[in-house]
Design an enzyme around this catalytic site. Structure first.
Site, PDB file in Angstrom:
ATOM      1  N   PHE A   1       0.914  -1.254  -0.114  1.00 45.11           N
ATOM      2  CA  PHE A   1      -0.023   0.061   0.115  1.00 45.11           C
ATOM      3  C   PHE A   1       0.890   1.327   0.037  1.00 45.11           C
ATOM      4  O   PHE A   1       0.340   2.360  -0.210  1.00 45.11           O
ATOM      5  CB  PHE A   1      -0.934   0.268   1.076  1.00 45.11           C
ATOM      6  CG  PHE A   1      -0.260   0.319   2.459  1.00 45.11           C
ATOM      7  CD1 PHE A   1      -0.015   1.681   2.762  1.00 45.11           C
ATOM      8  CD2 PHE A   1       0.006  -0.522   3.489  1.00 45.11           C
ATOM      9  CE1 PHE A   1       0.665   2.030   3.920  1.00 45.11           C
ATOM     10  CE2 PHE A   1       0.996  -0.106   4.549  1.00 45.11           C
ATOM     11  CZ  PHE A   1       1.046   0.982   5.012  1.00 45.11           C
TER      12      PHE A   1
ATOM     13  N   CYS B   1       9.520   1.660   3.488  1.00 42.53           N
ATOM     14  CA  CYS B   1      10.535   0.545   3.671  1.00 42.53           C
ATOM     15  C   CYS B   1      11.943   1.121   3.948  1.00 42.53           C
ATOM     16  O   CYS B   1      13.002   0.212   4.490  1.00 42.53           O
ATOM     17  CB  CYS B   1      10.481  -0.503   2.873  1.00 42.53           C
ATOM     18  SG  CYS B   1      11.094  -0.030   1.325  1.00 42.53           S
TER      19      CYS B   1
ATOM     20  N   GLU C   1       8.640  -4.208  13.157  1.00 39.66           N
ATOM     21  CA  GLU C   1       8.441  -3.004  12.218  1.00 39.66           C
ATOM     22  C   GLU C   1       7.195  -2.166  12.355  1.00 39.66           C
ATOM     23  O   GLU C   1       6.199  -2.889  12.398  1.00 39.66           O
ATOM     24  CB  GLU C   1       8.753  -3.486  10.906  1.00 39.66           C
ATOM     25  CG  GLU C   1       8.422  -2.427   9.501  1.00 39.66           C
ATOM     26  CD  GLU C   1       8.345  -2.961   8.348  1.00 39.66           C
ATOM     27  OE1 GLU C   1       7.478  -4.010   7.893  1.00 39.66           O
ATOM     28  OE2 GLU C   1       8.748  -2.061   7.340  1.00 39.66           O
TER      29      GLU C   1
ATOM     30  N   LYS D   1      -1.247  -6.998  -9.589  1.00 36.95           N
ATOM     31  CA  LYS D   1      -2.255  -7.165  -8.271  1.00 36.95           C
ATOM     32  C   LYS D   1      -2.051  -6.034  -7.532  1.00 36.95           C
ATOM     33  O   LYS D   1      -0.781  -6.131  -6.660  1.00 36.95           O
ATOM     34  CB  LYS D   1      -2.361  -8.299  -7.835  1.00 36.95           C
ATOM     35  CG  LYS D   1      -3.587  -8.712  -6.731  1.00 36.95           C
ATOM     36  CD  LYS D   1      -3.537  -9.044  -5.531  1.00 36.95           C
ATOM     37  CE  LYS D   1      -2.889  -8.551  -4.420  1.00 36.95           C
ATOM     38  NZ  LYS D   1      -3.460  -7.455  -3.989  1.00 36.95           N
TER      39      LYS D   1
HETATM   40  P1  NAD Z   1       1.682  -6.561   2.944  1.00 36.98           P
HETATM   41  O1  NAD Z   1       2.665  -7.639   2.970  1.00 36.98           O
HETATM   42  O2  NAD Z   1       0.512  -6.748   3.834  1.00 36.98           O
HETATM   43  O3  NAD Z   1       0.698  -6.608   1.358  1.00 36.98           O
HETATM   44  C1  NAD Z   1       1.355  -6.810   0.260  1.00 36.98           C
HETATM   45  C2  NAD Z   1       0.709  -7.334  -0.672  1.00 36.98           C
HETATM   46  O4  NAD Z   1       0.524  -8.703  -0.387  1.00 36.98           O
HETATM   47  C3  NAD Z   1      -0.737  -6.985  -1.026  1.00 36.98           C
HETATM   48  O5  NAD Z   1      -0.661  -6.549  -2.280  1.00 36.98           O
HETATM   49  C4  NAD Z   1      -1.443  -7.839  -0.280  1.00 36.98           C
HETATM   50  O6  NAD Z   1      -2.704  -7.793  -0.813  1.00 36.98           O
HETATM   51  C5  NAD Z   1      -0.912  -9.147  -0.465  1.00 36.98           C
HETATM   52  N1  NAD Z   1      -0.927 -10.036   0.761  1.00 36.98           N
HETATM   53  C6  NAD Z   1      -1.109  -9.638   2.093  1.00 36.98           C
HETATM   54  N2  NAD Z   1      -1.529 -10.695   2.975  1.00 36.98           N
HETATM   55  C7  NAD Z   1      -1.229 -11.662   1.868  1.00 36.98           C
HETATM   56  C8  NAD Z   1      -1.319 -13.178   2.533  1.00 36.98           C
HETATM   57  N3  NAD Z   1      -1.598 -13.690   3.501  1.00 36.98           N
HETATM   58  N4  NAD Z   1      -1.004 -13.984   1.223  1.00 36.98           N
HETATM   59  C9  NAD Z   1      -0.714 -13.412   0.020  1.00 36.98           C
HETATM   60  N5  NAD Z   1      -0.903 -12.152  -0.337  1.00 36.98           N
HETATM   61  C10 NAD Z   1      -1.253 -11.274   0.831  1.00 36.98           C
HETATM   62  O7  NAD Z   1       2.253  -5.298   3.021  1.00 36.98           O
HETATM   63  P2  NAD Z   1       1.701  -3.685   3.084  1.00 36.98           P
HETATM   64  O8  NAD Z   1       1.209  -3.762   4.703  1.00 36.98           O
HETATM   65  O9  NAD Z   1       0.773  -3.514   1.967  1.00 36.98           O
HETATM   66  O10 NAD Z   1       2.932  -3.109   2.947  1.00 36.98           O
HETATM   67  C11 NAD Z   1       3.805  -2.601   3.938  1.00 36.98           C
HETATM   68  C12 NAD Z   1       4.932  -3.403   3.827  1.00 36.98           C
HETATM   69  O11 NAD Z   1       5.642  -3.487   2.641  1.00 36.98           O
HETATM   70  C13 NAD Z   1       5.950  -3.059   4.847  1.00 36.98           C
HETATM   71  O12 NAD Z   1       6.565  -3.990   5.690  1.00 36.98           O
HETATM   72  C14 NAD Z   1       7.131  -2.532   4.241  1.00 36.98           C
HETATM   73  O13 NAD Z   1       8.232  -2.481   4.725  1.00 36.98           O
HETATM   74  C15 NAD Z   1       7.372  -3.342   3.061  1.00 36.98           C
HETATM   75  N6  NAD Z   1       7.855  -2.483   1.825  1.00 36.98           N
HETATM   76  C16 NAD Z   1       8.968  -3.064   1.414  1.00 36.98           C
HETATM   77  C17 NAD Z   1       9.721  -2.408   0.419  1.00 36.98           C
HETATM   78  C18 NAD Z   1      10.976  -2.999  -0.229  1.00 36.98           C
HETATM   79  O14 NAD Z   1      11.236  -2.596  -1.095  1.00 36.98           O
HETATM   80  N7  NAD Z   1      11.466  -3.743   0.516  1.00 36.98           N
HETATM   81  C19 NAD Z   1       8.917  -1.243  -0.356  1.00 36.98           C
HETATM   82  C20 NAD Z   1       7.647  -1.039   0.143  1.00 36.98           C
HETATM   83  C21 NAD Z   1       7.167  -1.700   1.309  1.00 36.98           C
END
Ligand code: NAD
Length: 503
Positions: A155, A287, A389, A179
């Site tokens: 997000f 992140c 985090e 997605k």
């Molecule tokens: P999230 O892991 O909850 O969701 C990311 C994606 O995975 C979404 O599209 C979501 O629909 C999907 N998803 C969620 N739960 C799932 C499951 N159980 N099974 C399969 N798919 C699932 O992450 P978020 O809350 O949207 O984003 C924040 C996180 O992203 C933080 O931990 C942040 O550090 C990380 N992030 C990392 C980077 C990087 O480059 N390392 C960049 C941006 C964000």
């Protein structure tokens, strides 16, 4: 200039060049500034993924044969359309995410830079040739696309993160299924509409919405060749393990907890500004957020007091209007409550709280998801806030007696996205750069996020895979090499003009 929130914005799927508004149950998309529901994101099923993957598979042969320079020209028009529509994209981004307009502009622009990088695809795809690997035998290595690739995004950067993936994938001749995060699907849709307008053939880019069912269908679909994922570490690990088990190439970026080392000789004004930006920019939902300041020796008497005072002055408020605050809301009510719980846990476990954002009131938007900028001081390694985090506007402060101890602390981290140092000493900076165990290092820079021409370079539990997103590694990820070794024994019948053939 912001659109009316009384009617819900549509959130269609994009499959085979058609925008389809499914009549299925959805999940609310909020405007975090006000708490209003602005759209419903449909939760797709495996059948929707199948339709999108089949459309992408059908589009692949013709797209793969499209000369790279023609693919690049479409991306060039796309980039121009993004520039022309940037204000609309920025406002959409702010409306569904809650970050300030300045931050949203950064989000869109960093994504546009990936498109600029991908414009160079005719050069990026050039192969290698060696004549005479043995007498009369030549060898060449070229790069070809993989087929259907998929991207699953978080997000926190509604524009930039999807753009880390598909411009490079499609420039290389792949087709793609995206997605987006179900919390912020709207800006991704607007951007895809611009790519359609730029002349992208039907089925080259497809969008499906949803949660775990959709993700699992992508991870297991036999026609999906590669998966790019960005999100939290537990899900990133799951994506890597499941995708690779099903024979796919996977690059999977996870969460992070980044350390900012403040040396006693750090320039007070610049380092304060750097840490404030790193910790509280995008309300800490980055992140690459500098979420832990490690105060070394005398810096607790120089930078730290200034940092605390500057944090107390940060004004939080709604970003969906012309008057802009310093910092916006966090993504959902649930996430706000989680951040507040973590702050409580920190205080309960013994941290001091010299800047306390728990009770923040925003009278002009009382239902928005706000947490004020917070500092937890004297955090110890065993505390919950040191391990989890937080992903909110909370800066942990830890105290170390010297640089060695500060590096040792940073290197114990489970994660490995970024780390920064603020110092006037070249020697300290050099030691830090050499010894710190993470993939992106900042020297007098609070957020050392790499730009499009470099890999976005997480280490440890911040990344699962081999080839990172962006830059040349991105091109390598979305292509496979073909090595041809050739030898010709004699001239053919058609070669009558050659003296040797005429004999
Ligand atoms: P999230 O892991 O909850 O969701 C990311 C994606 O995975 C979404 O599209 C979501 O629909 C999907 N998803 C969620 N739960 C799932 C499951 N159980 N099974 C399969 N798919 C699932 O992450 P978020 O809350 O949207 O984003 C924040 C996180 O992203 C933080 O931990 C942040 O550090 C990380 N992030 C990392 C980077 C990087 O480059 N390392 C960049 C941006 C964000």
């Amino acid at each position: 200039m912001f659109s009316n929130t009384s009617s819900l914005t549509e959130c269609p799927f994009y499959i085979g060049g058609e925008w389809l508004q499914p009549k299925v149950a959805g999940t609310p998309v909020f405007n975090p500034s006000t708490g209003d529901t602005i759209a419903e994101c449909p939760i797709g099923k495996a059948a929707d993924v199948n339709a999108a993957v089949e459309a992408a598979a059908a589009a692949f042969p013709a797209w793969m044969e499209t000369p790279p320079v023609e693919r690049a020209r479409i991306l060039g028009r796309f980039k121009m359309l993004m520039e022309e529509n940037i204000e609309d994209l920025v406002r959409s981004n702010t409306r569904e995410h809650g970050k300030t307009l300045v931050e949203s502009r950064g989000d869109v622009k960093r994504g546009m830079e990936v498109v600029e990088f991908a414009l160079g695809v005719p050069s990026l795809l050039m192969g290698e040739v060696l004549e005479n690997i043995a007498r009369g035998i030549d060898c060449e290595a070229i790069r070809q696309p993989l087929g259907v690739c998929a991207g699953i995004t978080p997000f926190n950067f509604p524009a930039m993160v999807p753009l880390w993936m598909y411009p490079i994938a499609i420039a290389c001749g792949n087709t793609f299924v995206l997605k987006p995060s179900e919390k912020v699907p709207l800006t991704a849709i607007k951007i895809a509409k611009l790519l359609e307008k730029a002349g992208l053939p039907k089925g080259v880019l497809n969008i499906v919405h949803g949660g775990r069912d959709v993700v699992d269908a992508l991870l297991t679909h036999p026609k999906v060749k590669a998966i790019s994922f960005v999100g939290s570490t537990p899900i990133a690990r799951y994506i890597y393990e499941t995708g690779t088990k099903h024979g796919k190439r996977v690059q999977s970026n996870g969460g992070a907890k980044n350390y900012v080392i403040l040396m006693p000789d750090a320039d007070v004004e610049n380092s304060t500004r750097g840490v404030i930006e790193a910790a509280f920019g995008c309300a800490g939902e980055r992140c690459m957020a500098g979420s832990t300041a490690v105060v070394v020796g005398g810096a607790e008497k120089t930078v730290l007091p200034t940092l605390i005072e500057a944090t107390k002055r940060i004004k939080v408020g709604p970003t969906d209007r012309e008057a802009q605050p310093d910092m916006g809301a966090v993504i959902t009510r649930q996430h706000r409550d989680r951040v507040l719980e973590l702050i409580e846990a920190g205080v309960k476990e013994g941290a001091k709280i010299p800047a306390d954002g728990r009770g923040v009131k925003v009278s002009e938007a009382p239902n928005g998801f706000y947490v004020g900028a917070t500092i937890l001081d004297h955090v110890q390694t065993g505390m919950t806030v040191a391990k989890e985090e937080i992903f909110g506007p909370v800066l942990n402060v830890m105290h170390m007696e010297d640089l060695d101890k500060a590096i040792e602390l940073a290197n114990k981290s489970f994660y490995g996205n970024g780390a920064s140092i603020f110092t006037r000493s070249g020697k300290a900076a050099r030691e830090f750069k050499h010894r710190v165990q993470c993939g992106m290092v900042g020297i007098n820079i609070g957020v050392p996020a790499s730009m499009a021409w470099f890999p976005f370079n997480g280490w440890n539990e911040s990344f699962f895979g081999d080839l990172h997103m962006q830059g040349r590694e991105g091109v390598q990820f979305f292509t496979q090499q073909k090595v041809t070794t050739s030898r010709w024994f004699s001239y053919g019948e058609g070669d009558i003009w050659h003296t040797e053939a005429k004999k």
